[in-house]
Design an enzyme around this catalytic site. Structure first.
Site, PDB file in Angstrom:
ATOM      1  N   CYS A  28      41.996  43.318  42.918  1.00 24.62           N
ATOM      2  CA  CYS A  28      40.536  43.159  42.992  1.00 24.62           C
ATOM      3  C   CYS A  28      40.119  41.694  43.041  1.00 24.62           C
ATOM      4  O   CYS A  28      38.980  41.387  43.389  1.00 24.62           O
ATOM      5  CB  CYS A  28      39.851  43.861  41.825  1.00 24.62           C
ATOM      6  SG  CYS A  28      40.116  43.071  40.235  1.00 24.62           S
ATOM      7  N   CYS A  83      37.755  46.097  34.535  1.00 25.26           N
ATOM      8  CA  CYS A  83      37.234  44.794  34.080  1.00 25.26           C
ATOM      9  C   CYS A  83      37.209  44.720  32.561  1.00 25.26           C
ATOM     10  O   CYS A  83      37.502  43.675  31.980  1.00 25.26           O
ATOM     11  CB  CYS A  83      35.840  44.547  34.650  1.00 25.26           C
ATOM     12  SG  CYS A  83      35.814  44.377  36.447  1.00 25.26           S
TER      13      CYS A  83
END
Length: 172
Positions: A40, A122
């Site tokens: 990512c 995250c």
């Protein structure tokens, strides 16, 4: 998700993104955790400064407890990566190292009023960055590393190698 005013993100996520707490670098940090996800593109650095305080509970051992006196982050990533980095610093600051290591991704997600499932990684990166900063602090100060902390560090390092190996295959 509650308070969803920005499409995918809650107002709490957007506030943490627009006005992150504890952003920056600590010079002479006691511990530094660097984690990232090549897939990512998010990269997080978490810096901690450790201090001491008198135990607050009567059950605590004598002497002074080590606490996270200061904590800062630098994150290159998306809205969720920056928001989770800010949130973990708020959650960990002032806590004992033991308490800080008990912070889990769900606590970060809850503090932000939710995250899209595709962005849960995250919150995992934020927790991993804190683990790595504490691990680095223990190494630098030659303190004993618990089996649990060593296990978490080894898992983070193993995942990092797997991702890097996959990335190398994709770029060939």
């Amino acid at each position: 998700m509650k308070n969803n005013t920005c499409g995918l993100y809650t107002k709490e996520v957007m506030e943490a993104f627009k006005n992150p707490h504890n952003y920056g670098k600590i010079k002479n940090a006691d511990g530094i955790g660097k984690v990232g996800n090549i897939v990512c593109g998010d990269v997080m650095w978490l810096y901690i400064k450790v201090g001491k305080r008198r135990p607050v509970s009567a059950k605590a051992t004598t002497g002074k407890e080590e606490i996270i006196k200061d904590i800062k982050f630098e994150t290159f990533g998306c809205v969720a990566a920056i928001s989770t980095s800010s949130t973990i610093t708020d959650l960990a600051k002032g806590k004992t190292i033991k308490e800080a290591l008990e912070i889990e991704k769900n606590e970060i997600i809850k503090s932000l009023g939710g995250l899209p499932k595709i962005k849960y990684h995250c919150s995992v990166l934020a927790v991993d960055a804190l683990i790595e900063a504490v691990y680095d602090y223990f190494l630098k100060s030659k303190k004993p590393i618990s089996a649990d902390l060593q296990k978490k560090h080894n898992k983070i390092q193993k995942e990092k190698k797997i991702i890097e190996k996959r990335y190398q295959k994709w770029t060939k």
